[in-house]
Write a protein that holds these residues in place. Structure first.
Motif, PDB file in Angstrom:
ATOM      1  N   ILE A   1     -15.066  11.439  18.953  1.00  0.00           N
ATOM      2  CA  ILE A   1     -15.715  10.799  18.210  1.00  0.00           C
ATOM      3  C   ILE A   1     -14.950  10.874  16.379  1.00  0.00           C
ATOM      4  O   ILE A   1     -14.374  10.512  15.550  1.00  0.00           O
ATOM      5  CB  ILE A   1     -16.617  10.783  17.788  1.00  0.00           C
ATOM      6  N   LEU A   2     -15.351  12.710  16.065  1.00  0.00           N
ATOM      7  CA  LEU A   2     -14.556  13.172  14.665  1.00  0.00           C
ATOM      8  C   LEU A   2     -12.906  13.060  14.289  1.00  0.00           C
ATOM      9  O   LEU A   2     -12.445  12.789  13.206  1.00  0.00           O
ATOM     10  CB  LEU A   2     -15.097  14.655  14.989  1.00  0.00           C
ATOM     11  N   ASN A   3     -12.345  12.498  15.724  1.00  0.00           N
ATOM     12  CA  ASN A   3     -10.599  11.856  15.053  1.00  0.00           C
ATOM     13  C   ASN A   3     -10.472  10.880  15.319  1.00  0.00           C
ATOM     14  O   ASN A   3      -9.666  10.652  15.318  1.00  0.00           O
ATOM     15  CB  ASN A   3     -10.383  13.385  16.342  1.00  0.00           C
TER      16      ASN A   3
ATOM     17  N   THR B   1     -11.582   7.809  23.031  1.00  0.00           N
ATOM     18  CA  THR B   1     -10.249   7.281  22.465  1.00  0.00           C
ATOM     19  C   THR B   1      -9.642   7.275  21.014  1.00  0.00           C
ATOM     20  O   THR B   1     -10.433   6.740  20.660  1.00  0.00           O
ATOM     21  CB  THR B   1      -8.933   6.723  23.228  1.00  0.00           C
ATOM     22  N   GLU B   2      -8.886   7.969  20.895  1.00  0.00           N
ATOM     23  CA  GLU B   2      -8.884   7.866  19.293  1.00  0.00           C
ATOM     24  C   GLU B   2      -8.409   6.380  17.767  1.00  0.00           C
ATOM     25  O   GLU B   2      -9.077   6.324  17.252  1.00  0.00           O
ATOM     26  CB  GLU B   2      -7.287   8.386  18.742  1.00  0.00           C
TER      27      GLU B   2
ATOM     28  N   GLU C   1     -12.342   2.499  16.024  1.00  0.00           N
ATOM     29  CA  GLU C   1     -11.345   1.236  14.654  1.00  0.00           C
ATOM     30  C   GLU C   1     -11.129   0.069  15.886  1.00  0.00           C
ATOM     31  O   GLU C   1     -10.939  -1.655  15.306  1.00  0.00           O
ATOM     32  CB  GLU C   1     -10.091   1.387  14.387  1.00  0.00           C
ATOM     33  N   ASP C   2     -10.667  -0.278  17.593  1.00  0.00           N
ATOM     34  CA  ASP C   2     -10.390  -1.569  18.379  1.00  0.00           C
ATOM     35  C   ASP C   2     -11.543  -2.274  18.221  1.00  0.00           C
ATOM     36  O   ASP C   2     -11.996  -3.167  18.270  1.00  0.00           O
ATOM     37  CB  ASP C   2     -10.049  -1.028  19.468  1.00  0.00           C
ATOM     38  N   TRP C   3     -12.986  -1.501  18.474  1.00  0.00           N
ATOM     39  CA  TRP C   3     -14.867  -1.660  18.299  1.00  0.00           C
ATOM     40  C   TRP C   3     -14.700  -3.447  17.209  1.00  0.00           C
ATOM     41  O   TRP C   3     -15.057  -3.921  17.040  1.00  0.00           O
ATOM     42  CB  TRP C   3     -15.283  -0.374  18.523  1.00  0.00           C
TER      43      TRP C   3
END
Length: 157
Positions: free
Chosen positions: A51-53, A122-123, A127-129
């Motif tokens: 989550i932090l990354n 995933t990284e 952002e995708d969401w």
């Protein structure tokens, strides 16, 4: 008027343009990520680090310790001390529902995402969401605008 944001080019008129800009601005808003757990120290680091990354950076991470008797409370506190965006709540064991509700009461974000503490992201997950939410709002605005017989065209690039 013409503008662009996030690979999106749009042409619209008057008040519709202003509404559209307000919708796009929502995607710089804060996402509250709530992680609840009970005695799951084995997976907690991997979950929290995922989550932090994230590539999306406007995140508030709320860790809710549901009365753990292992090292989970200590791990949560270490993250709170190290990262400003991490908030921690230690509570009496009450199950996942009460833990999620307690985390939700602490949330200050515009959007909320629940993650189980034995999962990881995933990284680009958040952002995708957010991009998916943005596309859904754009589609909704296009339908509303069409029903109002306004002239609005979207070109997604």
């Amino acid at each position: 008027m013409k503008g662009s944001s996030s690979g999106l080019v749009f042409f619209c008129v008057g008040a519709v343009y202003n509404e559209f800009i307000l919708i796009l601005e929502k995607f710089s808003e804060k996402v509250s990520v709530i992680v609840t757990g009970y005695n799951d120290e084995k997976y907690l680091d991997q979950c929290v680090n995922s989550i932090l990354n994230q590539t999306y950076s406007n995140i508030e991470l709320i860790l809710v310790d549901d009365g753990s008797t292992d090292n989970s409370p200590k791990i949560c506190e270490e993250y709170r001390q190290k990262y400003d965006q991490v908030r921690v709540l230690h509570k009496k064991n009450g199950g996942i529902g009460s833990s999620r509700n307690a985390g939700l009461a602490m949330a200050s974000g515009d959007y909320v995402l629940f993650i189980d503490n034995n999962n990881w992201l995933t990284e680009t997950h958040i952002e995708d969401w957010c991009n998916l939410l943005e596309k859904m709002l754009i589609f909704r605005l296009a339908i509303l605008t069409d029903s109002m017989k306004k002239n609005l065209h979207f070109y997604i690039g």
